[in-house]
Design a protein around this motif. Structure first.
Motif, PDB file in Angstrom:
ATOM      1  N   CYS A  46     -27.478  81.383 -40.913  1.00 42.69           N
ATOM      2  CA  CYS A  46     -26.389  80.401 -40.760  1.00 42.69           C
ATOM      3  C   CYS A  46     -26.689  79.031 -41.348  1.00 42.69           C
ATOM      4  O   CYS A  46     -25.794  78.196 -41.437  1.00 42.69           O
ATOM      5  CB  CYS A  46     -26.080  80.174 -39.283  1.00 42.69           C
ATOM      6  SG  CYS A  46     -25.817  81.640 -38.332  1.00 42.69           S
ATOM      7  N   TYR A  89     -18.613  72.090 -33.559  1.00 41.93           N
ATOM      8  CA  TYR A  89     -17.728  72.589 -34.606  1.00 41.93           C
ATOM      9  C   TYR A  89     -18.532  73.151 -35.777  1.00 41.93           C
ATOM     10  O   TYR A  89     -19.443  72.489 -36.285  1.00 41.93           O
ATOM     11  CB  TYR A  89     -16.849  71.420 -35.061  1.00 41.93           C
ATOM     12  CG  TYR A  89     -15.855  71.746 -36.147  1.00 41.93           C
ATOM     13  CD1 TYR A  89     -14.855  72.677 -35.933  1.00 41.93           C
ATOM     14  CD2 TYR A  89     -15.906  71.102 -37.374  1.00 41.93           C
ATOM     15  CE1 TYR A  89     -13.933  72.962 -36.924  1.00 41.93           C
ATOM     16  CE2 TYR A  89     -14.988  71.373 -38.371  1.00 41.93           C
ATOM     17  CZ  TYR A  89     -13.998  72.306 -38.138  1.00 41.93           C
ATOM     18  OH  TYR A  89     -13.081  72.587 -39.123  1.00 41.93           O
ATOM     19  N   LEU A  90     -18.210  74.362 -36.158  1.00 43.09           N
ATOM     20  CA  LEU A  90     -18.883  74.996 -37.288  1.00 43.09           C
ATOM     21  C   LEU A  90     -17.868  75.176 -38.415  1.00 43.09           C
ATOM     22  O   LEU A  90     -16.824  75.772 -38.215  1.00 43.09           O
ATOM     23  CB  LEU A  90     -19.421  76.383 -36.903  1.00 43.09           C
ATOM     24  CG  LEU A  90     -20.147  76.549 -35.573  1.00 43.09           C
ATOM     25  CD1 LEU A  90     -20.588  78.001 -35.424  1.00 43.09           C
ATOM     26  CD2 LEU A  90     -21.338  75.629 -35.480  1.00 43.09           C
ATOM     27  N   ASP A  91     -18.191  74.654 -39.565  1.00 43.18           N
ATOM     28  CA  ASP A  91     -17.280  74.784 -40.700  1.00 43.18           C
ATOM     29  C   ASP A  91     -18.049  74.413 -41.962  1.00 43.18           C
ATOM     30  O   ASP A  91     -18.794  73.437 -41.941  1.00 43.18           O
ATOM     31  CB  ASP A  91     -16.073  73.834 -40.512  1.00 43.18           C
ATOM     32  CG  ASP A  91     -14.902  74.182 -41.424  1.00 43.18           C
ATOM     33  OD1 ASP A  91     -15.145  74.466 -42.624  1.00 43.18           O
ATOM     34  OD2 ASP A  91     -13.747  74.160 -40.956  1.00 43.18           O
ATOM     35  N   SER A 128     -15.256  77.591 -34.386  1.00 44.37           N
ATOM     36  CA  SER A 128     -15.777  77.932 -35.710  1.00 44.37           C
ATOM     37  C   SER A 128     -14.622  78.393 -36.566  1.00 44.37           C
ATOM     38  O   SER A 128     -13.936  79.352 -36.245  1.00 44.37           O
ATOM     39  CB  SER A 128     -16.869  78.990 -35.617  1.00 44.37           C
ATOM     40  OG  SER A 128     -16.403  80.161 -35.011  1.00 44.37           O
ATOM     41  N   ASP A 158     -20.814  83.465 -39.041  1.00 44.90           N
ATOM     42  CA  ASP A 158     -20.443  83.090 -37.668  1.00 44.90           C
ATOM     43  C   ASP A 158     -20.935  84.120 -36.656  1.00 44.90           C
ATOM     44  O   ASP A 158     -21.378  83.768 -35.567  1.00 44.90           O
ATOM     45  CB  ASP A 158     -18.923  82.949 -37.525  1.00 44.90           C
ATOM     46  CG  ASP A 158     -18.368  81.855 -38.400  1.00 44.90           C
ATOM     47  OD1 ASP A 158     -18.760  81.818 -39.586  1.00 44.90           O
ATOM     48  OD2 ASP A 158     -17.557  81.053 -37.914  1.00 44.90           O
TER      49      ASP A 158
END
Lengths: 383, 184, 734
Positions: C314, C243-245, C215, C266
């Motif tokens: 989120c 993948y966190l973005d 992240s 996050d």
């Protein structure tokens, strides 16, 4: 020179215009020689051929057209078409030379070409054949001109015949320079060689109508009858050529749209509705074909003046026709994301230097022709 | 090199579009500065889908060293030559700068190099390869997308990859028989 | 030209070399630059030297990959990756590494010492001799010291060169406590958060992991060796990457799953994952029992943090959070929640890092293959010196500002505020070594004000950075390819020693840092000079005294390492470097300091209507604000753009490619708009490195916008790290 300028006041204006044009061209040439092609031309990696190539095509098409139409006279024996032979062949030589000049400015190494085309020829290259055939064609044109000037009709006939064959070969091969490129679907196929021959006839007819109008108008006392009749015949013939051209244009478009063939479709759409649309609809269709055809089909406007105007407009339109053809074939990127695309297409607009060289080449051609007109005995005697 | 057929196999799953290949090539081959001047490149393919379901592929490429190279066919002066090992290259002094090869190449692999005065393109770094080294782009590639070798040698890494995975070439319909193989 | 060739040939004969060894070398553009410079008299005629390959270490970013400089005709022709360096760099060289040749042969390079003649920032300089420039710097340093104590001179520097410690040594010996380094613009909160949990900031074993969650670490673009390479799948790959973005980056393009997470949430995602793993008893029971403290307090703590709750925070569906948590636990211990190496985005970053560390701890991935590994190192002799003692020097200017302040690094935003306030004491002199303060520290206007109030500023760099542009004296350092640098240990899973040997002699009048420090020391007093009484060669000899093989390997292979493969499990049975000697899920230390002992979630400030959250980020072509002007890299990315989601662009009536103004509370920049699906509709993004002030950066001057000019500097109260994503901007047509 001074004598010529004194000749008529309108000459002075004409020569000043051409003088300015040639100076502009010379500045362009100097600019290229000093700074190099890459810095002053807008051609790119993706669109390597620009207005200089299209102008070259325009000029050599004109040359071929002049040769073909004039051959109607002294090769195919149509008497009506004989009297402007010298002028037509002379102008064919000059347009060809100026065409060569334009492409020489586009080529980075014209001298290397002269050497390696001879010692390392590639017979599968349409450009090699283009150089060779046009070279041969130039020699034959010069021969023909020489015999015409000397009044040696037999020689002129032979040279004319050979010149005609060379013109057709060279010119259809020029179409093949584009038509053999499988990578460029807009150009690829046997269409362009055929189309180039036909459009040469239109170009030739149009320019001859200008030639005859401007040089035989005052000499009307020599052949008042023939002059008017000739312009009428030329007008009808030109109408036929233009209508066949329209037919060709339509059949160029339909396969480009039908079934949306990849790349060809995008290029066709670029011409019809994209960045080249104004050029196409205004210059090519309206100025180049529709107005001239209308003028020529109407008996009342098919006067020498009307035929001249039709020729002038067609010539103008054809210049854009060449430009659009050359550019459209390259607008579709070979790669996704290759460069900064505008509306999914690559972008090209000629630079000032490129335009200057085009102006210079055309001015030079007209200048040399006008000069020759004054210096050489081009007037046809009665047989 | 005789009896060899040089090729590059690319595993684009590993390409992160970092452009190391492009800069390595520019430095190795003294490609002039300028955005239009490059022998190899990475294309960002169009974004797939719509936010937030997106996908994108990167396609590194260069001259395909075709077995049937249109550039060589159209060159009026034989300036484009093909070595027995398949490397297609330009003999600078013979190039007249007509750019016909540029219009003929369906991969846009060629550009006009003002500094050497000739059309320029990837040579598989022949000068390195003939010394037993790898092409600069292959050697430098951070994620090892490119594998270089001789496809005539069944034991080479390229042959092994081609035997193990299905692959494709770019624009096969052009009939150019490219020798850059993209693993699927 | 002919004359030059003639000269070359005679030189070759003189050297008695075989010409065929050099015959193949064409004359290229680098030589062209040299010639052009030779013509203008800026350098001497190009001479011909034998070709050689020099093992050295890249200096373009923090990774310091192994490089072989191919030197031909006395010119660095090409930088190739060093195959012996595979353990760290996987034997690669990225775009920046390859562009290193243009650092040396860059017409924009600083060539001579310069002394300002016009107003600050006007760009009027005169060339000075080293003698005069150094005298001036020493005189001004002493003047400030006399007037405001020695603490009145600040020393700003950054990681990356192997000679920074000489600069730090000068600061210490001069007697100023005020050294301000990059970590609070970088990863100090990360180090703090993981350190509080594991006693160290471990490195994820990316190559061994089967499941990776990233992240905010954009590893395809913010290259870190070997992670950027190891995370990719290829032949036989099976690893899963989540993948966190908020942006669809090139890492997103490579990930198995991408979630455009709402920025600043996050921690909610992580806490929800812990919730699932704890509630469903998927955690590593044995590990938790034997190796951690405070798990019993974690269980009630995570009670409210359900996936459903996190989903609303989120913008990631609860079902996905639950599934990812289960997959992660199933893959454990070969599963890592990758903490990344980047600046912090929110002021609560340290606690967010704590949450990451706890998640890793509960799945038991500590010090096992595919898990979180403690960093290893290689011992080198330390360089000891006896710094002079000064009685009247106060403590750090930013002392006591945050809970855990690094004595060496300080906290940039707080330090700057105190300089501007002149409290507790004035700081009126500034020496900057390679740190481009104006481009790196958020709120550029404030940095400019800070510099304005300085009596004296000296910058040591290789190009005219913005900071150099606003200095009074600019000293040209030799580039990394022209220097002999001391060996440097690159710690990590597989530690290596890297080294720099000069590929060529320093060009123009540039000098290595050590020489500059020694010359300044001489001018600052005998006591200070004494601490610098050694040559680089002696310094290096001393460092490797215990093991001469190190130097031998460095010279012949460009790298020294003790093991090629990672070592797993060495910390088992040993106490960790935490208070309890175990993994601290519950931090007693934090509780004592009045901090949350377990990470407590606080939602980020909502984006105000009509505004966007400004995001920062990296791409693979530039290293922070330092390489945008490099000719090769400039070709790849000539300017930056403002990313905006098409939905918002439509709403604002803005089209792709047009110029827009971006305005925050602290600045306004104008740049081109890029309408792209690659970004959340509530955020905008622009790349770092553009919108420069210095006209000495000719390629990039006048191009794009500067992010540092827009970002407001919120600060993490625990680590002092700056928070990069707490700025809202408005976008207008320009």
């Amino acid at each position: 020179m001074l004598a010529i300028l004194k000749h008529r006041p309108s000459s002075r204006l004409w020569f000043s215009l051409l003088g300015i044009g040639m100076i502009v061209g010379a500045i362009g040439v100097v600019n290229v020689l000093l700074k190099g092609h890459g810095h002053v031309y807008n051609v790119s990696r993706e669109i390597p051929w620009g207005i200089l190539i299209s102008t070259y095509v325009f000029l050599v098409v004109s040359s071929t057209g002049l040769c073909l139409i004039s051959s109607l006279g002294h090769v195919f024996g149509i008497e009506k078409f004989e009297f402007f032979g010298k002028r037509a062949i002379l102008l064919a030589i000059l347009t060809l030379l100026c065409g060569f000049g334009t492409i020489a400015m586009e080529l980075n190494h014209p001298l290397r070409m002269a050497l390696y085309a001879v010692i390392s020829p590639n017979f599968t290259s349409a450009i090699w054949w283009m150089g060779t055939l046009y070279g041969l064609y130039l020699v034959l044109l010069c021969g023909e001109f020489y015999f015409l000037m000397k009044g040696m009709h037999k020689g002129a006939f032979t040279m004319g015949m050979l010149g005609f064959i060379a013109a057709v070969s060279a010119h259809s091969n020029l179409g093949a320079v584009f038509g053999l490129l499988e990578a460029r679907p807009y150009w690829y196929g046997p269409f362009l060689p055929l189309y180039f021959i036909l459009s040469a006839l239109v170009s030739g007819g149009a320019i001859i109508s200008l030639l005859v109008y401007f040089h035989h108008k005052e000499s009307g006392e020599l052949m008042p009858q023939r002059y008017g009749e000739f312009m009428d015949t030329l007008g009808r013939l030109q109408a036929l050529f233009l209508m066949i051209l329209i037919f060709f244009v339509i059949w160029k478009i339909i396969p480009g749209l039908y079934g949306r063939p990849p790349e060809k479709y995008e290029a066709t759409m670029a011409v019809l509705f994209g960045p080249l649309a104004f050029n196409f609809w205004f210059f090519e269709v309206l100025i180049g074909m529709l107005i001239p055809v209308t003028l020529l089909l109407n008996r009342r406007t098919r006067t020498p003046l009307g035929v001249m105007y039709a020729g002038l407009l067609s010539t103008f339109g054809i210049f854009f026709m060449r430009y659009d053809l050359v550019v459209a074939g390259q607008l579709v990127s070979m790669r996704e994301g290759a460069a900064d695309l505008v509306g999914g297409l690559l972008h090209y607009a000629p630079s000032l230097t490129e335009v200057a060289i085009v102006v210079g080449a055309i001015s030079l051609c007209l200048f040399l022709y006008t000069l020759a007109e004054h210096l050489l005995p081009l007037r046809e005697e009665e047989h | 090199m005789k009896n060899k057929r040089l090729a590059i196999v690319l595993d684009t799953r590993r390409c992160i579009d970092c452009k190391a290949c492009t800069v390595a090539c520019k430095a190795e081959n003294r490609v002039p500065l300028g955005r239009n001047n490059y022998r190899n490149w990475v294309d960002e393919e169009a974004l797939r889908g719509a936010y937030p379901n997106l996908g994108q592929s990167f396609t590194p490429s260069q001259c395909q060293h075709c077995a049937n190279p249109p550039c060589a066919h159209v060159c009026p002066t034989h300036a484009t030559e093909v070595n027995p090992d398949g490397i297609v290259h330009v003999v600078d002094k013979k190039c007249i700068g007509c750019k016909y090869c540029q219009t003929a190449c369906p991969y846009n692999a060629r550009y006009y190099n003002e500094e050497i005065g000739a059309v320029d393109k990837c040579t598989f770094c022949a000068h390195r390869v003939y010394e037993g080294r790898l092409p600069a782009c292959v050697e430098t590639c951070p994620t090892k997308v490119r594998v270089f070798g001789d496809i005539n040698d069944p034991n080479s890494e390229v042959s092994r990859l081609l035997a193990k995975y299905p692959s494709r070439v770019l624009k096969p319909a052009q009939g150019t028989k490219p020798h850059l193989f993209y693993l699927i | 030209m002919a004359r030059l060739i003639e000269k070359k040939l005679s030189r070759r004969r003189f050297l008695g070399l075989s010409t065929c060894a050099l015959a193949g070398v064409a004359v290229g553009s680098q030589v062209k630059v040299l010639r052009a410079l030779a013509k203008t008299g800026e350098i001497g005629e190009v001479t011909t030297l034998p070709g050689k390959d020099v093992f050295t270490s890249c200096g373009m970013c923090v990774n310091k990959c192994g490089v072989i400089a191919r030197v031909r005709d006395g010119v660095i022709h090409k930088l190739d990756p060093n195959p012996h360096f595979a353990a760290k760099s996987r034997a690669m060289l990225c775009a920046r590494g390859n562009a290193g040749v243009k650092v040396v042969y860059d017409p924009d390079r600083l060539k001579y010492p310069l002394i300002r003649v016009g107003a600050r920032g006007e760009g009027q300089w005169r060339r000075a001799s080293w003698e005069e420039a150094l005298d001036e710097v020493a005189k001004q340093m002493n003047a400030v010291a006399e007037k405001y104590t020695r603490a009145g001179v600040m020393f700003a520097s950054t990681e990356g060169t192997f000679q920074e410690h000489f600069f730090m040594q000068l600061a210490e010996c001069f007697g100023s406590p005020n050294t301000v380094r990059h970590p609070t613009l970088c990863l100090s909160s990360n180090i703090q958060g993981f350190g509080a949990t594991f006693g160290t900031n471990p490195t994820p074993d990316v190559l061994g992991a089967d499941y990776i969650i990233m992240s905010g670490a954009n590893r395809s673009e913010a290259l870190i060796t070997p992670d950027s390479i190891d995370m990719l799948k290829g032949d036989g790959g099976h690893r899963k990457l989540v993948y966190l973005d908020p942006r669809f980056t090139k890492t997103a393009a490579k990930a198995d799953e991408w979630y455009p997470i709402r920025p600043g949430t996050d921690m909610a995602f992580i806490l929800a994952m812990i919730h699932v793993i704890v509630k469903e008893e998927l955690y590593a029971k044995n590990f938790v029992e034997t190796m951690t403290v405070g798990f019993d307090r974690l269980v009630p703590h995570i009670e409210p943090y359900t996936p459903e709750w996190a989903a609303a925070e989120c913008d990631i569906p609860a079902a996905d959070i639950r599934r990812i948590a289960r997959e992660f636990a199933a893959a454990a211990p070969k599963a890592v929640y990758y903490q990344g190496r980047r600046s912090s985005f929110f002021a609560n970053d340290t606690q967010m890092r704590r949450a990451m560390a706890i998640l890793n701890a509960v799945v038991g991935n500590w010090d096992v293959e595919g898990g979180m590994l403690p960093n290893r190192s290689i011992a080198l002799n330390k360089h000891d010196y006896l710094a002079p003692w000064y009685d009247d020097v106060p403590g750090r200017l930013d002392e006591g500002a945050v809970t855990y302040l690094s004595e060496k690094d300080g906290s940039w935003p707080i330090f700057r505020d105190r300089v501007l306030a002149g409290k507790p004491y004035p700081v009126k002199g500034m020496l900057a070594y390679k740190q481009n303060v104006l481009a790196s520290v958020p709120n550029r206007a404030k940095s400019l004000k800070m510099m304005e109030q300085m009596d004296f500023i000296c910058t040591i760099d290789i190009t005219m950075s913005d900071t150099a542009w606003y200095s009074d004296v600019v000293l040209p350092e030799a580039t990394y390819l022209e220097r002999l640098d001391p060996p440097e240990v690159l710690g990590g899973i597989v530690p290596v020693v890297a080294f720099r040997q000069p590929a060529i002699e320093p060009m123009f009048e540039s000098k290595p840092c050590l020489w500059i420090m020694q010359e300044l020391a001489k001018r600052l007093g005998e006591e200070i000079a004494e601490t610098f009484d050694f040559t680089m060669e002696e310094h290096i000899e001393h460092m490797v005294q215990a093991n001469p093989k190190i130097l031998e390997d460095l010279r012949t292979k460009g790298v020294y390492l003790e093991a090629e493969q990672p070592v797993y499990g060495a910390t088992y049975g040993q106490p960790l470097k935490t208070k309890s000697g175990k993994v601290e899920i519950y931090s007693e230390k934090y509780a004592e300091n009045g901090l949350d002992p377990l990470p407590v979630y606080t939602p980020p400030e909502a984006v105000p209507a009509g505004k966007y959250r400004l995001l920062v980020g990296r791409h693979a072509y530039f290293t922070h604000g330092t390489t945008a002007n490099n000719p090769y890299l400039h070709d790849i990315m000539p300017e930056n753009t403002l990313w905006l989601n098409p939905r918002e662009a439509d709403r604002l009536g803005l089209t792709n490619g047009r110029l827009v103004r971006v305005r925050s509370a602290v600045g306004e920049e104008t740049l081109k708009l890029e309408v792209t699906e690659k970004i959340r509709p509530d955020s905008v993004y622009l790349a770092h490195g553009f919108g420069v002030l210095s006209k000495g950066l000719t390629n990039v001057y006048g191009k794009g916008g500067c992010d540092a000019a827009l970002i407001e500097e919120k600060t993490c109260p625990i680590s002092g790290n700056v928070a990069m994503h707490e700025t809202f901007v408005e976008v207008f047509p320009a």
